[in-house]
Design a protein around this motif. Structure first.
Motif, PDB file in Angstrom:
ATOM      1  N   ALA A 280       0.837  -1.203   0.000  1.00 32.02           N
ATOM      2  CA  ALA A 280       0.000   0.000   0.000  1.00 32.02           C
ATOM      3  C   ALA A 280       0.871   1.251   0.000  1.00 32.02           C
ATOM      4  N   GLY A 281       0.498   2.189  -0.872  1.00 31.99           N
ATOM      5  CA  GLY A 281       1.248   3.430  -0.998  1.00 31.99           C
ATOM      6  C   GLY A 281       2.336   3.403  -2.039  1.00 31.99           C
ATOM      7  N   ARG A 282       2.752   2.198  -2.462  1.00 33.36           N
ATOM      8  CA  ARG A 282       3.773   2.113  -3.522  1.00 33.36           C
ATOM      9  C   ARG A 282       3.119   2.407  -4.876  1.00 33.36           C
ATOM     10  N   PRO A 283       3.881   2.991  -5.790  1.00 28.16           N
ATOM     11  CA  PRO A 283       3.325   3.248  -7.118  1.00 28.16           C
ATOM     12  C   PRO A 283       3.156   1.964  -7.930  1.00 28.16           C
ATOM     13  N   LEU A 284       2.064   1.896  -8.687  1.00 30.44           N
ATOM     14  CA  LEU A 284       1.936   0.889  -9.730  1.00 30.44           C
ATOM     15  C   LEU A 284       2.699   1.455 -10.913  1.00 30.44           C
ATOM     16  N   GLY A 285       3.980   1.093 -10.982  1.00 30.67           N
ATOM     17  CA  GLY A 285       4.907   1.786 -11.868  1.00 30.67           C
ATOM     18  C   GLY A 285       4.847   1.388 -13.325  1.00 30.67           C
ATOM     19  N   ALA A 286       4.198   0.256 -13.634  1.00 30.48           N
ATOM     20  CA  ALA A 286       4.139  -0.172 -15.030  1.00 30.48           C
ATOM     21  C   ALA A 286       2.958  -1.103 -15.237  1.00 30.48           C
ATOM     22  N   LEU A 287       2.266  -0.896 -16.333  1.00 26.24           N
ATOM     23  CA  LEU A 287       1.309  -1.848 -16.885  1.00 26.24           C
ATOM     24  C   LEU A 287       1.755  -2.092 -18.319  1.00 26.24           C
ATOM     25  N   VAL A 288       1.889  -3.359 -18.699  1.00 24.48           N
ATOM     26  CA  VAL A 288       2.421  -3.647 -20.032  1.00 24.48           C
ATOM     27  C   VAL A 288       2.048  -5.068 -20.427  1.00 24.48           C
ATOM     28  N   GLY A 289       1.679  -5.275 -21.676  1.00 24.32           N
ATOM     29  CA  GLY A 289       1.387  -6.614 -22.171  1.00 24.32           C
ATOM     30  C   GLY A 289       2.613  -7.504 -22.097  1.00 24.32           C
ATOM     31  N   ASP A 290       2.389  -8.812 -21.934  1.00 24.37           N
ATOM     32  CA  ASP A 290       3.516  -9.717 -21.701  1.00 24.37           C
ATOM     33  C   ASP A 290       4.505  -9.751 -22.854  1.00 24.37           C
ATOM     34  N   SER A 291       4.014  -9.777 -24.078  1.00 26.20           N
ATOM     35  CA  SER A 291       4.928  -9.816 -25.220  1.00 26.20           C
ATOM     36  C   SER A 291       5.715  -8.512 -25.351  1.00 26.20           C
ATOM     37  N   HIS A 292       5.061  -7.398 -25.082  1.00 26.11           N
ATOM     38  CA  HIS A 292       5.714  -6.091 -25.126  1.00 26.11           C
ATOM     39  C   HIS A 292       6.798  -6.014 -24.048  1.00 26.11           C
ATOM     40  N   ALA A 293       6.449  -6.515 -22.849  1.00 29.31           N
ATOM     41  CA  ALA A 293       7.413  -6.500 -21.743  1.00 29.31           C
ATOM     42  C   ALA A 293       8.631  -7.358 -22.061  1.00 29.31           C
ATOM     43  N   ALA A 294       8.399  -8.520 -22.672  1.00 25.45           N
ATOM     44  CA  ALA A 294       9.523  -9.391 -23.025  1.00 25.45           C
ATOM     45  C   ALA A 294      10.443  -8.697 -24.031  1.00 25.45           C
ATOM     46  N   LEU A 295       9.860  -8.025 -25.025  1.00 25.94           N
ATOM     47  CA  LEU A 295      10.678  -7.297 -25.996  1.00 25.94           C
ATOM     48  C   LEU A 295      11.480  -6.207 -25.304  1.00 25.94           C
ATOM     49  N   PHE A 296      10.863  -5.515 -24.351  1.00 24.88           N
ATOM     50  CA  PHE A 296      11.574  -4.456 -23.631  1.00 24.88           C
ATOM     51  C   PHE A 296      12.736  -5.035 -22.835  1.00 24.88           C
ATOM     52  N   SER A 297      12.543  -6.200 -22.229  1.00 20.38           N
ATOM     53  CA  SER A 297      13.618  -6.804 -21.434  1.00 20.38           C
ATOM     54  C   SER A 297      14.812  -7.186 -22.292  1.00 20.38           C
ATOM     55  N   HIS A 298      14.586  -7.419 -23.599  1.00 18.13           N
ATOM     56  CA  HIS A 298      15.668  -7.747 -24.535  1.00 18.13           C
ATOM     57  C   HIS A 298      16.238  -6.508 -25.219  1.00 18.13           C
ATOM     58  N   LYS A 299      15.961  -5.327 -24.661  1.00 19.46           N
ATOM     59  CA  LYS A 299      16.403  -4.056 -25.266  1.00 19.46           C
ATOM     60  C   LYS A 299      15.837  -3.931 -26.670  1.00 19.46           C
ATOM     61  N   GLY A 300      14.563  -4.234 -26.778  1.00 20.29           N
ATOM     62  CA  GLY A 300      13.915  -4.252 -28.084  1.00 20.29           C
ATOM     63  C   GLY A 300      13.755  -2.904 -28.726  1.00 20.29           C
ATOM     64  N   TRP A 301      14.155  -1.835 -28.044  1.00 17.91           N
ATOM     65  CA  TRP A 301      14.152  -0.510 -28.674  1.00 17.91           C
ATOM     66  C   TRP A 301      15.261  -0.381 -29.716  1.00 17.91           C
ATOM     67  N   LYS A 302      16.208  -1.325 -29.713  1.00 12.08           N
ATOM     68  CA  LYS A 302      17.283  -1.284 -30.692  1.00 12.08           C
ATOM     69  C   LYS A 302      16.786  -1.824 -32.038  1.00 12.08           C
ATOM     70  N   PRO A 303      17.002  -1.119 -33.133  1.00 10.54           N
ATOM     71  CA  PRO A 303      16.516  -1.560 -34.446  1.00 10.54           C
ATOM     72  C   PRO A 303      17.025  -2.955 -34.801  1.00 10.54           C
ATOM     73  N   GLY A 304      16.154  -3.766 -35.384  1.00  8.80           N
ATOM     74  CA  GLY A 304      16.540  -5.092 -35.850  1.00  8.80           C
ATOM     75  C   GLY A 304      16.391  -6.191 -34.825  1.00  8.80           C
ATOM     76  N   THR A 305      16.069  -5.834 -33.565  1.00  7.54           N
ATOM     77  CA  THR A 305      15.879  -6.838 -32.532  1.00  7.54           C
ATOM     78  C   THR A 305      14.493  -7.454 -32.674  1.00  7.54           C
ATOM     79  N   THR A 306      14.454  -8.759 -32.861  1.00  5.70           N
ATOM     80  CA  THR A 306      13.186  -9.480 -33.002  1.00  5.70           C
ATOM     81  C   THR A 306      13.081 -10.498 -31.885  1.00  5.70           C
ATOM     82  N   LYS A 307      11.942 -10.472 -31.177  1.00  8.31           N
ATOM     83  CA  LYS A 307      11.724 -11.347 -30.036  1.00  8.31           C
ATOM     84  C   LYS A 307      10.705 -12.417 -30.400  1.00  8.31           C
ATOM     85  N   VAL A 308      11.028 -13.673 -30.067  1.00 11.67           N
ATOM     86  CA  VAL A 308      10.109 -14.796 -30.265  1.00 11.67           C
ATOM     87  C   VAL A 308       9.807 -15.395 -28.899  1.00 11.67           C
ATOM     88  N   THR A 309       8.583 -15.201 -28.423  1.00 16.07           N
ATOM     89  CA  THR A 309       8.161 -15.812 -27.164  1.00 16.07           C
ATOM     90  C   THR A 309       7.352 -17.060 -27.491  1.00 16.07           C
TER      91      THR A 309
END
Length: 540
Positions: A280-309
């Motif tokens: 209680a009192g802590r921020p809900l700091g992120a809401l994100v779809g599972d596939s989107h989150a997985a891409l983010f964890s792989h530094k998917g902001w870098k061009p050419g990075t393709t994630k297969v879950t």
């Protein structure tokens, strides 16, 4: 917290399973799709039991068959983890759903177990990743769900989708939302739910009813706020992908009042806080779809990075800031960091991956892991697992499951091999579509429960003719949600995330080009027959 009053309806049976006391529901059967073959009882590790107090970020990954919870320290290391099972129900053929109370219970058990390992005082924020497209309807005042949670796998809305397609709305839906008009996505589920529980739309229009995907349902129970992130919203077929707002035209097509939908926020949050419990009192700091989150964890902001879950189904996603064609791919929003412009992506969704092995293993009275271990190195059997049609790049809900190449010498090991190959071949189909769309795939990263199966990963490399990188770290979706939540409270920066080292195992293709081309040709012939048979069966 509203879910506390629901616990009184839940009790432990003699086998130590959490069950809901009887209520008015259709008879239904359970499916368990644990592709690792491990026991589905609630479990946790003891990695963080005696850790000294430090600043941590917690994350929940609310999946199709379980909820996972992790704690991440400032160095990006998972220091504690836990999990709790989640049942899937199939009351009728083609119907796939969850009990909304059990979704909350699974998340509660996983988070409570995590906080037995680390001090809640050390947790500075919580992130949530979730199975996408699944949809539930609930009463705004009482917080009670009116409906089951319709799974992304659910196909009861086929007739609604076909009617809208016959009326010529398919191109409009794809142009505005970036998605095909298909039962997988939330909009037709929304139409079905409202037709069933509020046919005149009166309560939906006055805001008495609320409708949301899993992230919204979890956020509502954590904070009392009805919200979703823009990435999850982009998977509903109701969002204008260019404006990032609910589309009046799509809402009209699907007959969904805007008043019953959650408000849209960024994936990285600073506007809502948890109201009850140990956090209680802590921020809900992120809401994100599972596939989107997985891409983010792989530094998917870098061009050419393709994630297969690879899990129950499979998601192939890559960032794509420009519109680069169709080829059966979905345009979607991967994430949005506070007030930054949303990041756009291309995605392909495969309906049956781990579900294929689970189905065949159940038929043969094996665990999925044991079935995978029996697989031959090669077979002439071709299995097209179109149990509920085919997803990307075909998007054909009439296709039917087929097995070809059988002979009197066919063994169980051949069927196991064909099941693994079916996953790899569908992924190879998507890779071809990405290449046709002009996507430069510089790195291909594989994660998910089935990524632990070395035979499957080799099959993906062989079918695609490309080397793939297998993530050593588990829980990519949970880590991605934690990464975003940590950013929201300043525990780390994007530069910190860029500098983190991740460990991957490279797998190279072993088949010759001739063998690969021959197998790909047989697969495409089998897919064509699957689609033609389904087309004929519908009487067209």
């Amino acid at each position: 917290m509203q879910w506390l009053k629901w616990w009184s309806r839940i009790h432990k049976c003699r086998c130590e399973c959490w069950v809901l006391r009887p209520s008015r529901q259709l008879p239904r059967s359970k499916i368990y799709t644990n592709i690792s073959g491990s026991d589905r009882r609630r479990s946790r590790t003891q990695l963080g039991k005696f850790l000294p107090a430090e600043r941590l970020v917690a994350a929940l990954d609310c999946g199709t068959s379980s909820t996972k919870a992790i704690a991440l320290n400032s160095a990006g290391k998972v220091v504690a983890e836990s999990s709790a099972p989640l049942a899937i129900y199939t009351p009728r053929p083609g119907w796939v759903e969850h009990d909304p109370h059990e979704v909350i219970k699974s998340a509660t058990v996983a988070l409570d177990d995590l906080l037995e390992q680390v001090s809640s005082k050390s947790v500075v924020a919580l992130g949530v990743s979730n199975q996408r497209e699944s949809l539930v309807l609930w009463d705004r005042e009482s917080g009670e769900p009116l409906s089951p949670l319709l799974s992304w796998q659910d196909r009861r809305t086929r007739s609604i989708a076909r009617t809208l397609l016959d009326r010529g709305y398919g191109e409009t839906v794809r142009r505005i939302s970036g998605l095909p008009l298909d039962p997988m996505f939330s909009a037709v589920k929304a139409t079905w739910l409202l037709n069933t529980y509020d046919p005149k739309r009166a309560r939906a229009r006055n805001g008495a009813l609320v409708m949301g995907t899993v992230d919204s349902w979890i956020a509502w129970n954590l904070t009392g706020v009805c919200t979703t992130d823009i990435g999850n919203a982009s998977r509903m077929s109701l969002l204008d992908i260019e404006t990032g707002q609910w589309s009046a035209e799509l809402l009209d097509i699907f007959d969904v009042p805007r008043e019953c939908l959650p408000f849209i926020g960024p994936s990285m949050r600073s506007d809502v806080a948890i109201t009850n419990g140990q956090l209680a009192g802590r921020p809900l700091g992120a809401l994100v779809g599972d596939s989107h989150a997985a891409l983010f964890s792989h530094k998917g902001w870098k061009p050419g990075t393709t994630k297969v879950t690879v899990g129950t189904g499979s998601s192939v996603m890559t960032t794509a800031p420009q519109v680069v064609g169709d080829s059966g791919l979905c345009r979607t929003i991967s994430w949005q960091l506070t007030d930054d412009r949303p990041s756009l992506a291309l995605e392909a969704n495969i309906l049956a991956a781990g579900a294929t092995l689970s189905w065949l293993a159940g038929l043969l009275n094996l665990t999925p892991a044991a079935l995978a271990d029996e697989a031959k190195s090669s077979t002439n059997v071709v299995f097209v697992p179109a149990f509920d049609g085919l997803g990307a790049p075909y998007w054909d809900d009439a296709a039917v499951a087929t097995v070809s190449g059988l002979s009197l010498s066919t063994e169980r090991a051949d069927l196991a091999r064909a099941a693994l190959d079916s996953v790899a071949m569908q992924i190879a189909d998507v890779f071809e579509a990405l290449n046709e769309a002009g996507v430069a795939m510089t790195e291909t990263l594989v994660d998910g429960g089935m990524a632990r199966n070395t035979s499957l990963v080799s099959a993906i490399a062989n079918a695609s003719g490309a080397s793939v990188l297998v993530a050593d770290a588990a829980h990519a979706s949970a880590v991605g949600a934690a990464d975003l939540a940590g950013l929201s409270v300043g525990l780390w920066t994007m530069n910190d995330l860029n500098s983190r080292n991740s460990t991957y195992r490279r797998v190279e293709p072993e088949q010759s080009a001739d063998v690969r081309q021959d197998k790909r040709a047989k697969w495409k012939t089998a897919v064509q027959r699957s689609r033609e048979y389904g087309y004929d069966r519908r009487g067209k």
